[in-house]
Design a protein around this motif. Structure first.
Motif, mmCIF file in Angstrom:
data_model
loop_
_atom_site.group_PDB
_atom_site.id
_atom_site.type_symbol
_atom_site.label_atom_id
_atom_site.label_comp_id
_atom_site.label_asym_id
_atom_site.label_seq_id
_atom_site.Cartn_x
_atom_site.Cartn_y
_atom_site.Cartn_z
ATOM 1 N N UNK A 79 0.942 -1.215 -0.035
ATOM 2 C CA UNK A 79 -0.037 -0.003 -0.004
ATOM 3 C C UNK A 79 0.949 1.334 -0.020
ATOM 4 N N UNK A 80 0.484 2.108 -0.544
ATOM 5 C CA UNK A 80 1.134 3.694 -0.568
ATOM 6 C C UNK A 80 0.441 4.702 0.546
ATOM 7 N N UNK A 81 1.384 4.754 1.485
ATOM 8 C CA UNK A 81 0.759 5.596 2.896
ATOM 9 C C UNK A 81 1.311 6.900 2.688
ATOM 10 N N UNK A 82 0.522 8.127 2.829
ATOM 11 C CA UNK A 82 0.887 9.259 2.842
ATOM 12 C C UNK A 82 0.179 9.876 3.964
ATOM 13 N N UNK A 83 0.932 9.852 5.247
ATOM 14 C CA UNK A 83 0.376 10.617 6.341
ATOM 15 C C UNK A 83 0.203 12.110 6.370
ATOM 16 N N UNK A 84 -1.167 12.508 6.771
ATOM 17 C CA UNK A 84 -1.351 13.910 6.662
ATOM 18 C C UNK A 84 -0.660 14.708 7.398
ATOM 19 N N UNK A 85 -0.113 14.314 8.487
ATOM 20 C CA UNK A 85 0.534 15.158 9.655
ATOM 21 C C UNK A 85 1.561 14.171 10.525
ATOM 22 N N UNK A 86 2.186 15.133 11.133
ATOM 23 C CA UNK A 86 3.098 14.366 12.343
ATOM 24 C C UNK A 86 2.524 13.669 13.296
ATOM 25 N N UNK A 87 3.013 12.456 13.705
ATOM 26 C CA UNK A 87 2.491 11.993 14.968
ATOM 27 C C UNK A 87 2.748 10.369 14.872
ATOM 28 N N UNK A 88 1.913 9.462 15.743
ATOM 29 C CA UNK A 88 2.250 8.300 15.619
ATOM 30 C C UNK A 88 1.098 7.389 15.151
ATOM 31 N N UNK A 89 1.493 6.658 14.035
ATOM 32 C CA UNK A 89 0.206 5.911 13.093
ATOM 33 C C UNK A 89 0.508 4.241 13.511
ATOM 34 N N UNK A 90 -0.614 3.798 13.468
ATOM 35 C CA UNK A 90 -0.508 2.328 13.686
ATOM 36 C C UNK A 90 -0.821 1.627 12.197
#
Length: 661
Positions: A612-623
């Motif tokens: 999958x291509x993941x583009x996080x919208x902002x900083x932080x911790x993602x699961x």
């Protein structure tokens, strides 16, 4: 409204549970289960007493059918019997919750404090604290605009993530119907001239039933053995055997769209046709045509009244509702009504028929006991559907964001019925792509509220009677819900003071049985030993798939930058060796803390490799979480990873702006 006050009095802990699970007050028949084979292990019930309540529990497991796949769980029936400890009288009409969790080999029984803490964690709905056996299964199903069905689990407090599964049905859906035993859902797909069968254990489309041309309405007969499908483009109605999932008859009843109703305790089916002038009576068991009744061309909705013992037919061309005698098979009465006839539905008593007039913005209420219009209500905004609880009729207004509640107890007499308007969402349903034919409002099992499909808002609204606004909102993840349905497999009263449901067990051992009663409020934990379950069913200890990340879980990602996340899913040795397909997999990304979440089906890059291509919208911790429902792997059971994300450097952001300019 009285019921809402009872709910508020049960305490904060149980109010929290109401948002997660549902109950019904009236005793209901147990789902059709095969009781022809003896249980695996017969053991006497275990019991405990708390707050003056005697609680008895037993679990009866049935041998796994020979045709069951390897690794399948064992099915059974769990029962709680409640009596007053002093008088021995059964406790009826209560709300109950139950769970079973396997005890560690070196652990002892739960004391009262540990029992209460265990129940509290279960009510929280966290994935990390889910019981091995949940006796409160409860889902909202939505029929979406994009050829899919959403399965939303209101029990999981996974931040705000509640989407359990997304089911593709192979085409845009016209209508749907739940089988009586709740094992499957039939959805009509006009573009494929077919009915898709959705397995409600695995939430997958398992087969396709070929029917006539452009199937529309689908209705399950009262005995649950057949489903009747209107083929709108070839003048036939298909009859499907719900056990074999196969068409067994195609009845020629006239061109156009058809509606279906059942009379005489389900023995006779009545079929309309918009292009013919007759109503056709069919014997449900033999599927033989018994005769026809001339009702005029263009007949609309048809409904059966147990009070009048007559079939009611909406006839838009003559602005009438016709009453048909089922014995003589002739029109016995004609009730004049306003022009522009829409939906015709009876309340649960079979006395009050609601006839909607979308163009006129009105609702006629017909008293079946007297055979006349008792009330002609106005002030609606293009009403198109009506759903009933015991206390209210819920009328959807399509050009307004409100739902109109008509209080059924005020229909008796000549006074004006009480109508309450409740705003559900921001947008009118008419602002959506299409409204569809299925019910956009479904009654909750506890009987004192509904779930409303906010089609244009792409959300569901949970409403409890006695309130002036929805109690909760469930997002539908960008999809327009054209219809909603409640799939309830929770504990229910099957006889006086006895509450039962189906249970699935995968492993032998000692289980702690936790139980919660609303009134009087009592929490009880007991012990139950399970034996006889085949070793290959123990998927709770041995997952059928192994997940290996092909990305660096410790790598720091950058907000706004797309990063490919590749992973490998391969069958566990000794278990189902069939490679997993992309459409079986759900990848979930969500931010901690917060409400942002993203779900996607991965793409296949090589056998067993997905990305999958993941583009996080902002900083932080993602699961990063992966689930494969078809292999009995819920979200959270496979290894999951926390990915750190930082903001892009200022220079990178500036250069990107320069590029856009």
């Amino acid at each position: 409204m009285r019921k809402s006050h009872v709910i508020l009095a049960t305490g904060l802990l149980f109010v929290g549970a109401l948002a997660a699970v549902g109950w019904k007050f009236r005793p209901r028949a147990q789902p059709s289960l095969s009781e022809t084979t003896p249980p695996l292990v017969t053991a006497p019930p275990v019991s405990a007493e708390r707050e003056g309540v005697q609680v008895r529990f037993d679990l009866s497991l049935r041998p796994r059918p020979l045709e069951a796949a390897a690794g399948a769980p064992v099915q059974g029936t769990a029962r709680f019997a409640l009596t007053d400890a002093k008088s021995g009288a059964p406790l009826q009409g209560r709300r109950v919750l139950g769970w079973m969790s396997q005890r560690a080999p070196d652990a002892g029984p739960l004391d009262d404090a540990a029992c209460k803490e265990r129940v509290k964690t279960y009510l929280g709905g966290l994935l990390a604290t889910r019981a091995e056996v949940d006796l409160n299964a409860y889902w909202f199903l939505t029929l979406n605009h994009d050829q899919s069905l959403s399965v939303i689990n209101p029990q999981i407090a996974f931040e705000r993530t509640k989407l359990h599964s997304l089911v593709s049905v192979g085409g845009e859906v016209a209508d749907w119907a739940l089988l009586k035993d709740r094992s499957a859902l039939y959805v009509t797909v006009p573009s494929g001239d077919s009915v898709s069968v959705v397995d409600l254990e695995r939430f997958l489309t398992t087969r396709t039933v070929r029917v006539g041309q452009r199937p529309g309405r689908v209705v399950v007969a009262p005995d649950g053995r057949t489903a009747w499908v209107s083929n709108d483009a070839d003048g036939t109605v298909s009859v499907i055997d719900t056990t074999a999932h196969a068409e067994v008859a195609a009845l020629k009843v006239g061109d156009g769209r058809h509606e279906v109703a059942f009379s005489d305790e389900g023995r006779t089916a009545w079929l309309t046709s918009t292009e013919e002038d007759v109503l056709t009576a069919v014997d449900v068991a033999s599927r033989e045509v018994l005769g026809t009744v001339t009702v005029g061309t263009g007949a609309g909705d048809v409904a059966w009244s147990t009070v009048a013992r007559a079939v009611f037919v909406a006839q838009p061309s003559s602005h009438e509702v016709l009453l048909v005698d089922p014995v003589r098979r002739e029109v016995s009465q004609r009730i004049p009504v306003k022009p522009g006839l829409g939906a015709l539905r009876f309340d649960r008593t079979g006395r009050w028929a609601f006839l909607l007039h979308p163009q006129e913005g009105g609702v006629d209420i017909i008293d079946a006991a007297r055979g006349q219009v008792a009330h002609a209500l106005t002030g609606f905004a293009a009403p198109d559907s009506v759903t009933f609880t015991d206390a209210f009729a819920y009328v959807r207004n399509t050009t307004s964001g409100r739902v109109s509640l008509v209080e059924l107890s005020t229909l008796e007499g000549t006074g004006k019925p009480s109508v309450i308007n409740v705003t559900m969402g921001q947008h009118a349903p008419s602002e959506a792509r299409d409204l569809g034919r299925s019910d956009p409002i479904a009654a909750l099992p506890e009987g004192n509220g509904v779930i409303v499909a906010g089609t244009a808002d792409r959300a569901l609204y949970l409403y409890q009677e006695g309130m002036m606004a929805p109690r909760g909102t469930h997002l539908n993840y960008g999809r327009e819900p054209r219809a909603v349905m409640v799939l309830d497999r929770s504990l229910r009263e099957v006889e006086s003071g006895v509450y039962s449901t189906q249970a699935m067990v995968r492993e032998n051992g000692t289980y702690d049985v936790a139980f919660l009663l609303d009134n009087p409020r009592a929490i009880v934990c007991m012990e139950w030993k399970v034996g006889g379950v085949p070793e290959d069913a123990a998927l709770s200890k041995k997952l059928s798939l192994t997940l290996t990340p092909r990305f660096d879980p410790k790598a720091v990602l950058t907000a706004g930058v797309s990063t490919p996340l590749r992973f490998k899913l391969e069958p566990t040795p000794g278990m189902n060796a069939q490679p997993v397909r992309p459409e079986e997999i759900r990848v979930l990304m969500f931010k901690q803390p917060g409400t942002w979440q993203w779900r996607i089906e991965p793409r296949l890059t090589a056998e067993g490799d997905f990305e999958v291509d993941f583009t996080p919208p902002s900083s932080g911790q993602y699961k990063f979480v992966v689930g494969v429902e078809s292999r009995n792997i819920d979200l959270g059971r496979l290894p999951h990873f926390t990915l750190p994300v930082v903001e892009a450097p200022a220079s990178v952001t500036a250069s990107a702006s320069e590029v856009h300019r």
